[in-house]
Design an enzyme around this catalytic site. Structure first.
Site, PDB file in Angstrom:
ATOM      1  N   ARG A 133      35.462  30.831   9.729  1.00 47.24           N
ATOM      2  CA  ARG A 133      35.140  31.669  11.525  1.00 47.24           C
ATOM      3  C   ARG A 133      33.546  32.062  11.924  1.00 47.24           C
ATOM      4  O   ARG A 133      32.846  32.175  10.225  1.00 47.24           O
ATOM      5  CB  ARG A 133      35.541  33.740  11.217  1.00 47.24           C
ATOM      6  CG  ARG A 133      37.214  32.994  11.497  1.00 47.24           C
ATOM      7  CD  ARG A 133      37.699  33.020  12.110  1.00 47.24           C
ATOM      8  NE  ARG A 133      38.783  32.941  12.400  1.00 47.24           N
ATOM      9  CZ  ARG A 133      39.601  31.687  12.640  1.00 47.24           C
ATOM     10  NH1 ARG A 133      39.173  30.432  12.239  1.00 47.24           N
ATOM     11  NH2 ARG A 133      41.192  32.133  12.572  1.00 47.24           N
ATOM     12  N   HIS A 161      34.555  24.610  17.543  1.00 49.55           N
ATOM     13  CA  HIS A 161      35.821  25.327  17.153  1.00 49.55           C
ATOM     14  C   HIS A 161      37.475  24.194  16.524  1.00 49.55           C
ATOM     15  O   HIS A 161      38.257  24.783  16.773  1.00 49.55           O
ATOM     16  CB  HIS A 161      35.990  26.568  17.012  1.00 49.55           C
ATOM     17  CG  HIS A 161      37.153  27.474  16.332  1.00 49.55           C
ATOM     18  ND1 HIS A 161      36.800  28.868  16.400  1.00 49.55           N
ATOM     19  CD2 HIS A 161      38.211  26.483  15.289  1.00 49.55           C
ATOM     20  CE1 HIS A 161      38.003  29.359  15.252  1.00 49.55           C
ATOM     21  NE2 HIS A 161      38.642  28.170  14.685  1.00 49.55           N
TER      22      HIS A 161
HETATM   23  N1  LIG Z   1      37.606  25.771  11.714  1.00 54.92           N
HETATM   24  C1  LIG Z   1      39.331  25.739  11.945  1.00 54.92           C
HETATM   25  O1  LIG Z   1      39.442  24.778  12.404  1.00 54.92           O
HETATM   26  C2  LIG Z   1      39.692  26.686  10.339  1.00 54.92           C
HETATM   27  C3  LIG Z   1      41.255  26.192  10.293  1.00 54.92           C
HETATM   28  C4  LIG Z   1      41.902  27.214   9.341  1.00 54.92           C
HETATM   29  C5  LIG Z   1      41.304  27.392   9.059  1.00 54.92           C
HETATM   30  N2  LIG Z   1      39.918  28.246   9.480  1.00 54.92           N
HETATM   31  C6  LIG Z   1      39.594  29.606   8.455  1.00 54.92           C
HETATM   32  O2  LIG Z   1      39.482  29.382   7.312  1.00 54.92           O
HETATM   33  C7  LIG Z   1      40.159  30.227   6.762  1.00 54.92           C
HETATM   34  C8  LIG Z   1      40.724  29.743   4.908  1.00 54.92           C
HETATM   35  O3  LIG Z   1      42.097  29.491   5.305  1.00 54.92           O
HETATM   36  P1  LIG Z   1      43.320  29.262   3.761  1.00 54.92           P
HETATM   37  O4  LIG Z   1      43.914  28.415   4.138  1.00 54.92           O
HETATM   38  O5  LIG Z   1      41.919  28.202   2.910  1.00 54.92           O
HETATM   39  O6  LIG Z   1      43.104  30.692   3.776  1.00 54.92           O
HETATM   40  P2  LIG Z   1      43.786  31.261   2.126  1.00 54.92           P
HETATM   41  O7  LIG Z   1      43.702  32.198   1.956  1.00 54.92           O
HETATM   42  O8  LIG Z   1      44.463  30.278   2.073  1.00 54.92           O
HETATM   43  O9  LIG Z   1      41.874  31.669   1.212  1.00 54.92           O
HETATM   44  C9  LIG Z   1      41.138  32.361   0.994  1.00 54.92           C
HETATM   45  C10 LIG Z   1      40.199  32.511  -0.185  1.00 54.92           C
HETATM   46  O10 LIG Z   1      38.863  33.445   0.535  1.00 54.92           O
HETATM   47  C11 LIG Z   1      39.131  34.188  -1.237  1.00 54.92           C
HETATM   48  N3  LIG Z   1      38.517  35.406  -0.377  1.00 54.92           N
HETATM   49  C12 LIG Z   1      39.310  36.554   0.081  1.00 54.92           C
HETATM   50  N4  LIG Z   1      38.658  37.299   0.662  1.00 54.92           N
HETATM   51  C13 LIG Z   1      37.855  37.495  -0.528  1.00 54.92           C
HETATM   52  C14 LIG Z   1      36.575  38.104  -0.516  1.00 54.92           C
HETATM   53  N5  LIG Z   1      36.600  39.596  -0.050  1.00 54.92           N
HETATM   54  N6  LIG Z   1      36.101  37.764  -1.676  1.00 54.92           N
HETATM   55  C15 LIG Z   1      36.252  36.621  -2.747  1.00 54.92           C
HETATM   56  N7  LIG Z   1      37.084  35.738  -2.191  1.00 54.92           N
HETATM   57  C16 LIG Z   1      37.537  36.115  -1.017  1.00 54.92           C
HETATM   58  C17 LIG Z   1      40.978  34.118  -1.511  1.00 54.92           C
HETATM   59  O11 LIG Z   1      40.640  34.666  -2.867  1.00 54.92           O
HETATM   60  C18 LIG Z   1      40.667  32.358  -1.468  1.00 54.92           C
HETATM   61  O12 LIG Z   1      40.609  31.950  -2.193  1.00 54.92           O
HETATM   62  C19 LIG Z   1      40.818  31.118   7.633  1.00 54.92           C
HETATM   63  O13 LIG Z   1      41.312  32.354   7.258  1.00 54.92           O
HETATM   64  C20 LIG Z   1      40.628  30.500   9.263  1.00 54.92           C
HETATM   65  O14 LIG Z   1      39.506  31.646   9.232  1.00 54.92           O
HETATM   66  C21 LIG Z   1      39.191  27.484  10.426  1.00 54.92           C
HETATM   67  O1  LIG Z   2      42.183  29.132  11.375  1.00 52.98           O
HETATM   68  C1  LIG Z   2      42.818  28.595  12.776  1.00 52.98           C
HETATM   69  O2  LIG Z   2      43.781  28.272  12.802  1.00 52.98           O
HETATM   70  C2  LIG Z   2      42.178  28.084  13.659  1.00 52.98           C
HETATM   71  O3  LIG Z   2      40.746  28.503  13.851  1.00 52.98           O
HETATM   72  C3  LIG Z   2      41.996  28.219  14.573  1.00 52.98           C
HETATM   73  O4  LIG Z   2      41.997  29.433  15.031  1.00 52.98           O
END
Ligand SMILES: NC(=O)c1ccc[n+]([C@@H]2O[C@H](COP(=O)([O-])OP(=O)(O)OC[C@H]3O[C@@H](n4cnc5c(N)ncnc54)[C@H](O)[C@@H]3O)[C@@H](O)[C@H]2O)c1
Ligand SMILES: O=C(O)[C@H](O)CO
Length: 313
Positions: A228, A276
């Site tokens: 993000r 994004h």
């Molecule tokens: N750019 C894009 O297109 C796109 C697409 C999908 C997801 N994302 C982003 O990726 C993020 C991660 O997705 P995910 O499915 O892997 O999430 P997830 O919940 O499976 O993993 C989150 C990780 O972050 C760690 N974490 C959370 N808070 C923490 C803190 N305060 N200190 C240390 N570690 C911490 C958790 O321990 C975990 O390992 C999503 O929240 C989203 O914002 C971006």
């Molecule tokens: O979190 C997600 O799935 C992507 O970043 C789209 O917002």
């Protein structure tokens, strides 16, 4: 069973048809303002408050993405939006892991093989071999070791780089060194050559990639932000790039999206930008996942992907 659907940009018709086919016993409809009729499930992205408000009978709300920071921000402003008894689910992987792997592998290998430097040399018609990085020094540090962070770690491991991750609690990922908690953040950063961000956006992680954090990476490190925009203090990155502390960055997400035309990031020669779309919601995979989750819920089970609203992800 009644399902309501709302997304500000997805084509509702194909989602409604796809869900209807997967759940023939359900009636799926696009939610419109003023629709207060009964619903058992809601599929949403940044929903209007009135869509969910007062619906304490919902058996589940499914976010149509991996990150739920948009919904949780709304919920903070309008606590009445979602009854405490209604579970909120997010998409876990559903094809996003592979997309993140593609992005990370492409970018990291490009930096490792100095393709960015050769691109600049090409503009100067300069035929000159540059010193290679040593693989064993090219340590990749992944902030966040959840669904996507661990996928990315696995895909980079096969290239022989040292890989480490940082999360809230210890993680067991084969071949990946786990650091966790605020106490171990400095150790995680020290020696990291490529920082990849895959944290959720929460009050604890907002602004985490700032000048102080960047200064703890290896000199000439690389930054890849896939999570993000709110995680990265953009002025601090620009200052670190100017100071040579950071060699290059690849950014998929920004504080303001679309990235304003006036942003100095656009013209920076060592910043790569994508709009994004590092990992987008794939409709077929997402519908399979949500349909299965609804079936589990109907069978009295709790599906995967439940968001901990207090924790913030
Ligand atoms: N750019 C894009 O297109 C796109 C697409 C999908 C997801 N994302 C982003 O990726 C993020 C991660 O997705 P995910 O499915 O892997 O999430 P997830 O919940 O499976 O993993 C989150 C990780 O972050 C760690 N974490 C959370 N808070 C923490 C803190 N305060 N200190 C240390 N570690 C911490 C958790 O321990 C975990 O390992 C999503 O929240 C989203 O914002 C971006
Ligand atoms: O979190 C997600 O799935 C992507 O970043 C789209 O917002």
């Amino acid at each position: 069973m009644d399902i309501i659907f709302y997304h500000p940009s997805f084509k509702a018709a194909s989602w409604i048809n796809g869900l209807q086919q997967r759940l023939p016993q359900a009636t799926v409809r696009q939610w419109q303002p003023g629709d207060n009729a009964a619903a058992d499930y809601a599929l949403v992205r940044t929903p209007p408050v009135e869509m969910l408000q007062g619906r304490s009978d919902l058996k589940g709300v499914f976010a149509l993405g991996a990150g739920v920071d948009d919904i949780l921000t709304q919920l903070k402003q309008h606590p009445e939006m979602l009854s405490e008894s209604v579970p909120l689910f997010r998409l876990e992987d559903t094809g996003m892991g592979l997309q993140m792997q593609e992005y990370a592998v492409y970018t990291v290998l490009g930096w490792f093989r100095r393709f960015d430097d050769y691109q600049q040399q090409k503009q100067q018609t300069l035929w000159q071999s540059l010193k290679n990085y040593r693989r064993q020094d090219f340590t990749i540090g992944i902030l966040g070791a959840g669904v996507l962070g661990s996928n990315v770690a696995q895909s980079l491991k096969v290239w022989g780089f040292p890989i480490r991750c940082w999360s809230r609690s210890p993680k067991q990922i084969d071949g990946v060194t786990s650091y966790y908690g605020a106490d171990q953040l400095s150790d995680f950063l020290s020696g990291t050559q490529v920082l990849i961000n895959l944290l959720p956006n929460t009050p604890q992680t907002v602004g985490i990639i700032n000048r102080q954090l960047l200064s703890q990476l290896n000199s000439g490190a690389f930054v890849l932000n896939l999570a993000r925009g709110a995680h990265l203090v953009e002025e601090d990155l620009l200052a670190a790039l100017e100071a040579g502390e950071i060699k290059a960055a690849a950014l998929d997400v920004f504080v303001q999206e679309p990235l304003p035309e006036t942003s100095p990031l656009w013209s920076h020669p060592r910043v790569a930008i994508t709009p994004h779309n590092a990992a987008v919601t794939l409709p077929e995979e997402a519908m399979d996942y949500i349909a299965k989750s609804i079936q589990q819920r109907e069978a009295g089970e709790m599906p995967e992907g439940r968001v901990d609203i207090v924790r913030g992800y």
